[in-house]
Design a protein around this motif. Structure first.
Motif, PDB file in Angstrom:
ATOM      1  N   GLU A  42       0.830  -1.199   0.000  1.00  0.00           N
ATOM      2  CA  GLU A  42       0.000   0.000   0.000  1.00  0.00           C
ATOM      3  C   GLU A  42       0.862   1.245   0.000  1.00  0.00           C
ATOM      4  OE1 GLU A  42      -3.003   0.726  -1.111  1.00  0.00           O
ATOM      5  OE2 GLU A  42      -3.988  -0.467   0.443  1.00  0.00           O
ATOM      6  N   GLN A  43       0.461   2.233  -0.827  1.00  0.00           N
ATOM      7  CA  GLN A  43       1.253   3.451  -0.958  1.00  0.00           C
ATOM      8  C   GLN A  43       0.585   4.680  -0.360  1.00  0.00           C
ATOM      9  OE1 GLN A  43       1.703   3.089  -5.292  1.00  0.00           O
ATOM     10  NE2 GLN A  43       3.900   3.169  -4.976  1.00  0.00           N
ATOM     11  N   VAL A  44      -0.756   4.742  -0.417  1.00  0.00           N
ATOM     12  CA  VAL A  44      -1.473   5.947  -0.007  1.00  0.00           C
ATOM     13  C   VAL A  44      -2.642   5.575   0.900  1.00  0.00           C
ATOM     14  CG1 VAL A  44      -2.694   8.020  -0.780  1.00  0.00           C
ATOM     15  CG2 VAL A  44      -0.884   7.040  -2.212  1.00  0.00           C
ATOM     16  N   VAL A  45      -2.821   6.358   1.955  1.00  0.00           N
ATOM     17  CA  VAL A  45      -3.966   6.215   2.842  1.00  0.00           C
ATOM     18  C   VAL A  45      -4.707   7.548   2.873  1.00  0.00           C
ATOM     19  CG1 VAL A  45      -4.678   5.984   5.250  1.00  0.00           C
ATOM     20  CG2 VAL A  45      -3.016   4.396   4.299  1.00  0.00           C
ATOM     21  N   VAL A  46      -6.016   7.499   2.646  1.00  0.00           N
ATOM     22  CA  VAL A  46      -6.857   8.688   2.749  1.00  0.00           C
ATOM     23  C   VAL A  46      -7.664   8.579   4.035  1.00  0.00           C
ATOM     24  CG1 VAL A  46      -8.724  10.028   1.719  1.00  0.00           C
ATOM     25  CG2 VAL A  46      -7.017   8.948   0.246  1.00  0.00           C
ATOM     26  N   LEU A  47      -7.451   9.518   4.946  1.00  0.00           N
ATOM     27  CA  LEU A  47      -8.193   9.557   6.206  1.00  0.00           C
ATOM     28  C   LEU A  47      -9.329  10.560   6.056  1.00  0.00           C
ATOM     29  CD1 LEU A  47      -5.239   9.543   8.782  1.00  0.00           C
ATOM     30  CD2 LEU A  47      -6.477   7.594   7.803  1.00  0.00           C
ATOM     31  N   GLY A  48     -10.558  10.074   6.162  1.00  0.00           N
ATOM     32  CA  GLY A  48     -11.722  10.908   5.918  1.00  0.00           C
ATOM     33  C   GLY A  48     -12.173  11.720   7.103  1.00  0.00           C
ATOM     34  N   THR A  49     -13.331  12.362   6.931  1.00  0.00           N
ATOM     35  CA  THR A  49     -13.839  13.288   7.953  1.00  0.00           C
ATOM     36  C   THR A  49     -14.279  12.575   9.218  1.00  0.00           C
ATOM     37  OG1 THR A  49     -16.036  13.159   6.927  1.00  0.00           O
ATOM     38  CG2 THR A  49     -14.579  14.935   6.195  1.00  0.00           C
ATOM     39  N   LEU A  70       4.825   5.351   3.071  1.00  0.00           N
ATOM     40  CA  LEU A  70       3.367   5.477   3.001  1.00  0.00           C
ATOM     41  C   LEU A  70       2.961   6.947   3.086  1.00  0.00           C
ATOM     42  CD1 LEU A  70       0.653   3.865   2.980  1.00  0.00           C
ATOM     43  CD2 LEU A  70       0.698   4.042   5.479  1.00  0.00           C
ATOM     44  N   ALA A  71       2.187   7.409   2.109  1.00  0.00           N
ATOM     45  CA  ALA A  71       1.713   8.792   2.089  1.00  0.00           C
ATOM     46  C   ALA A  71       0.321   8.863   2.710  1.00  0.00           C
ATOM     47  CB  ALA A  71       1.671   9.316   0.654  1.00  0.00           C
ATOM     48  N   VAL A  72       0.129   9.806   3.623  1.00  0.00           N
ATOM     49  CA  VAL A  72      -1.160  10.002   4.295  1.00  0.00           C
ATOM     50  C   VAL A  72      -1.797  11.288   3.779  1.00  0.00           C
ATOM     51  CG1 VAL A  72      -2.342  10.325   6.501  1.00  0.00           C
ATOM     52  CG2 VAL A  72      -0.358   8.795   6.352  1.00  0.00           C
ATOM     53  N   VAL A  73      -3.021  11.171   3.254  1.00  0.00           N
ATOM     54  CA  VAL A  73      -3.790  12.319   2.780  1.00  0.00           C
ATOM     55  C   VAL A  73      -4.970  12.491   3.718  1.00  0.00           C
ATOM     56  CG1 VAL A  73      -5.149  13.290   0.890  1.00  0.00           C
ATOM     57  CG2 VAL A  73      -3.081  11.950   0.391  1.00  0.00           C
ATOM     58  N   LEU A  74      -5.160  13.694   4.232  1.00  0.00           N
ATOM     59  CA  LEU A  74      -6.231  13.968   5.185  1.00  0.00           C
ATOM     60  C   LEU A  74      -7.341  14.762   4.510  1.00  0.00           C
ATOM     61  CD1 LEU A  74      -7.352  14.024   8.106  1.00  0.00           C
ATOM     62  CD2 LEU A  74      -6.041  16.135   8.439  1.00  0.00           C
ATOM     63  N   VAL A  75      -8.583  14.294   4.657  1.00  0.00           N
ATOM     64  CA  VAL A  75      -9.762  15.025   4.193  1.00  0.00           C
ATOM     65  C   VAL A  75     -10.449  15.616   5.416  1.00  0.00           C
ATOM     66  CG1 VAL A  75     -11.956  14.898   2.981  1.00  0.00           C
ATOM     67  CG2 VAL A  75     -10.047  13.471   2.241  1.00  0.00           C
ATOM     68  N   HIS A  76     -10.675  16.940   5.396  1.00  0.00           N
ATOM     69  CA  HIS A  76     -11.174  17.615   6.596  1.00  0.00           C
ATOM     70  C   HIS A  76     -12.275  18.602   6.221  1.00  0.00           C
ATOM     71  CE1 HIS A  76     -10.948  19.970  10.398  1.00  0.00           C
ATOM     72  NE2 HIS A  76     -10.551  18.826  10.894  1.00  0.00           N
ATOM     73  N   ASP A  77     -13.240  18.738   7.105  1.00  0.00           N
ATOM     74  CA  ASP A  77     -14.310  19.720   6.909  1.00  0.00           C
ATOM     75  C   ASP A  77     -13.806  21.106   7.296  1.00  0.00           C
ATOM     76  OD1 ASP A  77     -16.514  18.247   5.925  1.00  0.00           O
ATOM     77  OD2 ASP A  77     -16.829  17.384   7.912  1.00  0.00           O
ATOM     78  N   GLY A  78     -13.473  21.899   6.290  1.00  0.00           N
ATOM     79  CA  GLY A  78     -12.962  23.229   6.566  1.00  0.00           C
ATOM     80  C   GLY A  78     -11.494  23.181   6.933  1.00  0.00           C
ATOM     81  N   ILE A  79     -10.668  23.946   6.235  1.00  0.00           N
ATOM     82  CA  ILE A  79      -9.218  23.916   6.460  1.00  0.00           C
ATOM     83  C   ILE A  79      -8.759  25.316   6.846  1.00  0.00           C
ATOM     84  CG2 ILE A  79      -6.964  23.446   5.430  1.00  0.00           C
ATOM     85  CD1 ILE A  79      -8.361  21.594   3.459  1.00  0.00           C
ATOM     86  N   ASP A  80      -8.092  25.414   7.972  1.00  0.00           N
ATOM     87  CA  ASP A  80      -7.509  26.683   8.382  1.00  0.00           C
ATOM     88  C   ASP A  80      -6.034  26.472   8.693  1.00  0.00           C
ATOM     89  OD1 ASP A  80      -7.409  25.441  10.887  1.00  0.00           O
ATOM     90  OD2 ASP A  80      -9.233  26.431  11.594  1.00  0.00           O
ATOM     91  N   THR A  81      -5.354  27.539   9.059  1.00  0.00           N
ATOM     92  CA  THR A  81      -3.916  27.475   9.294  1.00  0.00           C
ATOM     93  C   THR A  81      -3.576  26.503  10.421  1.00  0.00           C
ATOM     94  OG1 THR A  81      -3.682  29.772   8.585  1.00  0.00           O
ATOM     95  CG2 THR A  81      -1.867  28.829   9.844  1.00  0.00           C
ATOM     96  N   ALA A  82      -4.395  26.468  11.446  1.00  0.00           N
ATOM     97  CA  ALA A  82      -4.115  25.582  12.586  1.00  0.00           C
ATOM     98  C   ALA A  82      -4.176  24.121  12.167  1.00  0.00           C
ATOM     99  CB  ALA A  82      -5.112  25.851  13.713  1.00  0.00           C
ATOM    100  N   VAL A  83      -5.189  23.768  11.373  1.00  0.00           N
ATOM    101  CA  VAL A  83      -5.315  22.385  10.896  1.00  0.00           C
ATOM    102  C   VAL A  83      -4.139  22.024  10.008  1.00  0.00           C
ATOM    103  CG1 VAL A  83      -6.686  20.837   9.453  1.00  0.00           C
ATOM    104  CG2 VAL A  83      -7.821  22.327  11.105  1.00  0.00           C
ATOM    105  N   LEU A  84      -3.797  22.916   9.067  1.00  0.00           N
ATOM    106  CA  LEU A  84      -2.679  22.651   8.162  1.00  0.00           C
ATOM    107  C   LEU A  84      -1.379  22.475   8.927  1.00  0.00           C
ATOM    108  CD1 LEU A  84      -3.300  25.090   5.157  1.00  0.00           C
ATOM    109  CD2 LEU A  84      -3.214  22.586   5.065  1.00  0.00           C
TER     110      LEU A  84
END
Length: 398
Positions: A42-49, A70-84
């Motif tokens: 496995e190469q990529v994991v998408v973590l959902g809301t 392993l690359a982790v991609v995060l899906v989030h409801d609303g993105i701000d500087t603190a989350v990033l």
């Protein structure tokens, strides 16, 4: 190729349609752990809301050590500087808004390509006994003062403490510090290779080693200025040591000299060491360009950041984006390190609970796992091996 962690079935259907049916949908991080254990490719994991931010960042931090490819991609409801800031600091590859499906497709595509180029895909373990040689780990940097030798000595000590037999080789043939850092006064060094008269075998190479502690031996650099080290047999010496020890840790000088080129040619894992500053980033960029010209496969490369400080210095993400390499581990800066150096101690042994020691032990854990996978065996215990590995036949160097 991609695992999705999300409990909202509507979102899962939408992502499946965008990413392709080959993506595997999972409901929880526990299911993801079992999936990754069963699917090491496995190469990529998408973590959902449905995954809490704290859980997502904790997972990403853990994977930087356990599965740096392993690359982790995060899906989030609303993105701000603190989350990033929180997500990228934990090692998340990309953060995408839940409403941005096209952005998710692009992030996954980039993550797959970066995973392929940076670390390749983990191969299935070899059958037990299929490969007998130990892992050769080379530490390299073209900039002095980044703490490469300190990382090498602590890595070797931590690997030995895990129960592996380790040989630490100091290939900085003009100004090596390994013996000083470990408080050793070696009777023999690399300069004594000449007296072997080209007979590179376990007996001859073993006679040059200095015992530091249980399971840890050292092949020291010359201790007198001007002593010549014959370069031609170094490759065969490393090969012989790999058959005598579980792991061979090689500390190199700060240039692409003949000794370093031998180590690079024979390494199974290359640890590029830098510090979080612009000169170090520049030198690493130059080094990686040269390594590419030498055709050293990138899947063998790992990046170690030393003396990191959250209050100052470049972020790990800047190194990753500039070099196209994931940071395997970052070792925090602390004055306790200098105290250990002055006492000729390794911090992993003298202060095992210290944050610096924990970071270096995590590096040893990942390195040891690679050594175990290479041999197709379980992690060692603290006891010696039951049966010795097969020793190579004597080779005459012409």
């Amino acid at each position: 190729m991609t695992a999705l962690v999300e409990q909202d079935t509507a979102l899962v259907d939408l992502w499946h349609e965008a990413l392709g049916a080959a993506a595997t949908a999972l409901g929880t991080l526990e299911e993801l752990d079992r999936h990754l254990a069963a699917h090491p490719h496995e190469q990529v994991v998408v973590l959902g809301t449905s995954v809490a931010l704290s859980e997502a960042t904790g997972f990403a931090e853990q994977q930087r050590l356990l599965r740096p490819w392993l690359a982790v991609v995060l899906v989030h409801d609303g993105i701000d500087t603190a989350v990033l800031t929180r997500a990228l600091g934990a090692g998340v590859r990309a953060v995408v808004d839940a409403a941005d499906v096209d952005g998710l497709v692009g992030a996954v595509a980039r993550a797959r390509e970066l995973a392929r180029r940076c670390a390749g895909v983990v191969q299935a373990p070899l059958a037990p006994g299929a490969y007998e040689a130990g892992l050769v780990v080379t530490l390299f940097s073209v900039k002095g003062g980044v703490g490469k030798s300190l990382v090498a000595t602590n890595l070797a000590a931590a690997l030995a403490d895990e129960g592996r037999t380790v040989c630490l080789v100091d290939l900085d043939v003009t100004c090596g510090d390994v013996a000083i850092l470990l408080g050793l006064t070696p009777a023999h060094t690399l300069a004594d290779l000449a007296r072997l008269d080209g007979e590179i075998d376990p007996s001859g190479v073993g006679s040059l080693l200095t015992k530091h502690s249980e399971r840890l031996s050292v092949l020291a650099a010359p201790i007198h200025l001007g002593e010549r080290v014959p370069v031609e047999p170094i490759g065969d010496v490393l090969g012989t040591l790999a058959e005598m020890f579980d792991v061979v840790v090689v500390d190199t000088g700060g240039t692409f000299d003949d000794a370093a080129l031998q180590a690079l040619d024979h390494c199974d894992l290359l640890l590029l060491v830098g510090t979080p500053d612009v000169p170090s980033l520049k030198s690493l960029k130059l080094a990686t360009g040269t390594l590419d010209l030498l055709d050293l496969p990138r899947e063998r490369w790992r990046l170690v950041l030393n003396r990191t400080d959250s209050r100052a210095g470049l972020a790990a993400s800047e190194f990753e984006s500039t070099l196209g390499l994931p940071v395997l581990v970052d070792v925090p800066a602390h004055r306790a390190v200098l105290s250990c150096v002055n006492r000729a101690e390794t911090i992993v042994r003298s202060h095992p609970g210290h944050a610096v020691a924990k970071a270096l032990r995590s590096l040893a854990a990942v390195t040891g796992a690679e050594a175990d996978a290479r041999r197709g065996s379980a992690a060692p215990t603290t006891s010696h091996r039951v049966a010795p590995r097969r020793l190579r036949r004597t080779k005459k160097v012409s």
